[in-house]
Design a protein around this motif. Sequence first.
Motif, PDB file in Angstrom:
ATOM      1  N   VAL A 233      24.049  -7.440  19.827  1.00  0.00           N
ATOM      2  CA  VAL A 233      23.386  -7.270  18.538  1.00  0.00           C
ATOM      3  C   VAL A 233      23.297  -5.801  18.159  1.00  0.00           C
ATOM      4  O   VAL A 233      23.716  -5.391  17.072  1.00  0.00           O
ATOM      5  N   PHE A 234      22.760  -4.983  19.076  1.00  0.00           N
ATOM      6  CA  PHE A 234      22.442  -3.602  18.709  1.00  0.00           C
ATOM      7  C   PHE A 234      23.667  -2.694  18.671  1.00  0.00           C
ATOM      8  O   PHE A 234      23.830  -1.904  17.730  1.00  0.00           O
ATOM      9  N   GLU A 235      24.539  -2.793  19.649  1.00  0.00           N
ATOM     10  CA  GLU A 235      25.693  -1.889  19.673  1.00  0.00           C
ATOM     11  C   GLU A 235      26.698  -2.230  18.568  1.00  0.00           C
ATOM     12  O   GLU A 235      27.269  -1.341  17.931  1.00  0.00           O
ATOM     13  N   THR A 236      26.895  -3.520  18.325  1.00  0.00           N
ATOM     14  CA  THR A 236      27.787  -3.918  17.232  1.00  0.00           C
ATOM     15  C   THR A 236      27.233  -3.448  15.890  1.00  0.00           C
ATOM     16  O   THR A 236      27.964  -2.932  15.036  1.00  0.00           O
ATOM     17  N   SER A 237      25.919  -3.617  15.723  1.00  0.00           N
ATOM     18  CA  SER A 237      25.280  -3.202  14.468  1.00  0.00           C
ATOM     19  C   SER A 237      25.403  -1.706  14.245  1.00  0.00           C
ATOM     20  O   SER A 237      25.660  -1.256  13.126  1.00  0.00           O
ATOM     21  N   LYS A 238      25.223  -0.926  15.302  1.00  0.00           N
ATOM     22  CA  LYS A 238      25.298   0.531  15.168  1.00  0.00           C
ATOM     23  C   LYS A 238      26.668   0.961  14.651  1.00  0.00           C
ATOM     24  O   LYS A 238      26.778   1.810  13.760  1.00  0.00           O
ATOM     25  N   GLY A 239      27.723   0.362  15.210  1.00  0.00           N
ATOM     26  CA  GLY A 239      29.066   0.725  14.777  1.00  0.00           C
ATOM     27  C   GLY A 239      29.312   0.375  13.325  1.00  0.00           C
ATOM     28  O   GLY A 239      29.840   1.176  12.557  1.00  0.00           O
ATOM     29  N   TYR A 240      28.888  -0.824  12.935  1.00  0.00           N
ATOM     30  CA  TYR A 240      29.104  -1.273  11.558  1.00  0.00           C
ATOM     31  C   TYR A 240      28.287  -0.438  10.572  1.00  0.00           C
ATOM     32  O   TYR A 240      28.806   0.038   9.551  1.00  0.00           O
ATOM     33  N   VAL A 241      27.006  -0.245  10.890  1.00  0.00           N
ATOM     34  CA  VAL A 241      26.105   0.477   9.979  1.00  0.00           C
ATOM     35  C   VAL A 241      26.501   1.953   9.867  1.00  0.00           C
ATOM     36  O   VAL A 241      26.451   2.532   8.785  1.00  0.00           O
ATOM     37  N   ALA A 242      26.924   2.550  10.981  1.00  0.00           N
ATOM     38  CA  ALA A 242      27.363   3.955  10.936  1.00  0.00           C
ATOM     39  C   ALA A 242      28.536   4.120   9.991  1.00  0.00           C
ATOM     40  O   ALA A 242      28.620   5.093   9.240  1.00  0.00           O
ATOM     41  N   GLY A 243      29.459   3.154   9.997  1.00  0.00           N
ATOM     42  CA  GLY A 243      30.600   3.206   9.097  1.00  0.00           C
ATOM     43  C   GLY A 243      30.195   3.073   7.643  1.00  0.00           C
ATOM     44  O   GLY A 243      30.770   3.718   6.770  1.00  0.00           O
ATOM     45  N   PRO A 252      19.346   4.570   8.674  1.00  0.00           N
ATOM     46  CA  PRO A 252      19.710   3.209   9.089  1.00  0.00           C
ATOM     47  C   PRO A 252      19.984   3.090  10.595  1.00  0.00           C
ATOM     48  O   PRO A 252      19.530   2.132  11.239  1.00  0.00           O
ATOM     49  N   ILE A 253      20.708   4.057  11.148  1.00  0.00           N
ATOM     50  CA  ILE A 253      20.980   4.027  12.592  1.00  0.00           C
ATOM     51  C   ILE A 253      19.689   4.222  13.381  1.00  0.00           C
ATOM     52  O   ILE A 253      19.457   3.568  14.408  1.00  0.00           O
ATOM     53  N   GLU A 254      18.832   5.116  12.899  1.00  0.00           N
ATOM     54  CA  GLU A 254      17.552   5.343  13.569  1.00  0.00           C
ATOM     55  C   GLU A 254      16.715   4.068  13.564  1.00  0.00           C
ATOM     56  O   GLU A 254      16.033   3.759  14.555  1.00  0.00           O
ATOM     57  N   ALA A 255      16.772   3.297  12.485  1.00  0.00           N
ATOM     58  CA  ALA A 255      16.020   2.039  12.418  1.00  0.00           C
ATOM     59  C   ALA A 255      16.509   1.058  13.480  1.00  0.00           C
ATOM     60  O   ALA A 255      15.695   0.371  14.132  1.00  0.00           O
ATOM     61  N   ILE A 256      17.826   0.986  13.661  1.00  0.00           N
ATOM     62  CA  ILE A 256      18.369   0.093  14.708  1.00  0.00           C
ATOM     63  C   ILE A 256      17.874   0.537  16.081  1.00  0.00           C
ATOM     64  O   ILE A 256      17.480  -0.286  16.921  1.00  0.00           O
TER      65      ILE A 256
END
Length: 715
Positions: A233-243, A252-256
């Motif tokens: 959940v978290f690592e996949t989200s970080k990659g997508y949101v960072a992009g 957004p990344i800080e929120a994750i």
Amino acid sequence: MIYQGDAISVKTVGDQVAELTFDLKGESINKLSSAVIRELGEAVDAIQRTDELKGLLISSAKEAFIVGADIKEFHEIFDKGEDYLVEMNQKVHTLFNTIEDLPFPTVTAVNGLALGGGCEMTLTTDFRVMAPKAKIGLPETKLGILPGWGGCVRLPRIIGADNAIEWICGGTENKADQALKVGAVDAVVELDKLRDAALDILAQANAGQLDWQARRAEKASPLKLDPIEAMMVFETSKGYVAGKAGPHYPSPIEAIKVIQKGATADREKAQHIEAKAFAKMAMTDVAFNLVGLFMNDQVVKKKASQYEQLAQPVEKAAVLGAGIMGGGVAYQSASKGTPIMMKDIREDALQLGLNEAKKLLAKRVERNKMTVEQMADALNAIRPTLSYGDFGDVDLVVEAVVENPKIKGSVLSEVEANVADDAIVTSNTSTISINALAENLKRPENFCGMHFFNPVHRMPLVEVIRGEKTSDKAVAATVAYARKMGKTPIVVNDCPGFLVNRVLFPYFGGFMGLMEHGADFQRVDKVMEKFGWPMGPAYLLDVVGLDTAVHANAVMAEGFPDRMARDSKTVLNVMFEHERLGQKNKLGFYRYEEDRKGKPKKQVDEEAYALVKPLIQDSREFSDDEIVARMMVPLCLETVRCLEDGIVGTPAEADMALIYGIGFPPFRGGALRYIDAMGVDQFVQLADSLAELGPLYAPTQKLRDMAAKGERFYA
């Protein structure tokens, strides 16, 4: 009455239920200012002291529930520092936890917008019911911060980490059906039945039919994710949101990270993690500037509203010229509910305009933004015509023919003779003087500029240009129509290029100077995109069109010869002479090929380098900072001049026009806030260090005076 304040009242209703109602006096909306939070603490204390209560209903007497914290207080609060912010958030956590821990079931009736702190307020209760037209969400990341009153803690435990990440990082306003689908609310009922439904939920909870205590236990406990699930959940989200967010928007990344760190913690520890992260984000320049942007937007909307109060409604409009621009104007008007005539002198041009409108409407249907029936209604609201026969009852006309003073003058004179005496006539010109065009008219008081930006359906800004003889009535009607079209109108006074183009072309002047001194235009593009622009100057010129740029540059040079005229041939002239017009003919600074979706994709073209080589006077390497300075100083100085000359009324309007009109990096807040961030004195020193480059880099005397006095554009 259990409690009565200026924003909150608490009274007993039904079977020993307390109803806490938000109704901020003197305001049309509820917001959680510092004063309201203090009242909320007093109200909760009063509830705790009241014996034999069996439930709490939280409601709103306004059309919206609570739109969030009072953003007007943010800059002042942020200025108090990180430790203060952590302590402030912890106090709110304690208060919200007290509501969550009351010894009886609780429910919120969400009747309208519940955003930010308003959404977090609803999450404290055991249950939530929502009206069909209400929306709920946590938009804090759009302000460069993150939810700091429990949103990062409670929402993942209620709707799951993946859904919460999507809501929080996207900053979305979520409709009732979507909120119900993910479990953010327990029921969606019609507005007139909302309160009764909420009271019924409390009755069921007290009767043991609903396990409200289990709800609380889940919100106070760690997230139910095993290590593999958490990593996915978290690592996949970080990659997508960072992009998606890019390097300039860290929240957004800080929120994750906050959700991830708090996933294995209990409520209080997770809230402390959230409070510290909120404070960290609030201290960034990005947050300061994005909050400033919100405040500026409020200034612009307030000014537009003041004009709207003076305006006669535009019930029927017309656009002259049925090309891509005319079709875009027709689409925008019809899709927002104002019928519009679309006139041209050629049948094929009318078809082009209708096809443009149809294409844009079809895309809305594809994205489920519009039904097929609504698309049909919008198309039927666009009436193509080759004559002025039905122009007698048109309230406002937008002239959008070719950018040629003689042709525009002739068309405007012609249309004036075919509309009612009180009809408003506007010109969608990007550079031609409104005062000069008004000379062709018998009723210049009913005439002004209405400059749309291309593509019309995407660009939010409309410059409303007041000429010397333009009446307040004409400006008011044009502003009101632009607002009705869903645009952000900013009123400016007439001058060459008005506001946005007048400011943009010194930026291009800086770019041409860099190239002549040996800078690689691809590198300049990359540096300016890294700085935050959506596209670099060479790419932007290709998108605008080199023919358009040459024409506008000539207007600027004639209007401001001291700093914008050039004795020698420019890079723009060379491109234009070799018929490199940019994306429109697939050759400009770059070469363009269509990708699989039919969109132009830029490619390196060595011929462009060969064409500009004779103009290069020097050969040297520029640092990134030098490139940014040589590009940004002329743009910022011209913005200052526009403010000093009275072309634009306030720093807020100037900065918003640049952000909405040419994509000035929002996280930098606008040209004038950019100067403030650097310090006016430091900016003047930077400009003086570039004095050898000419008058385009010369600070005004007023700016020097501001620097000497330590003044800023924003208090």
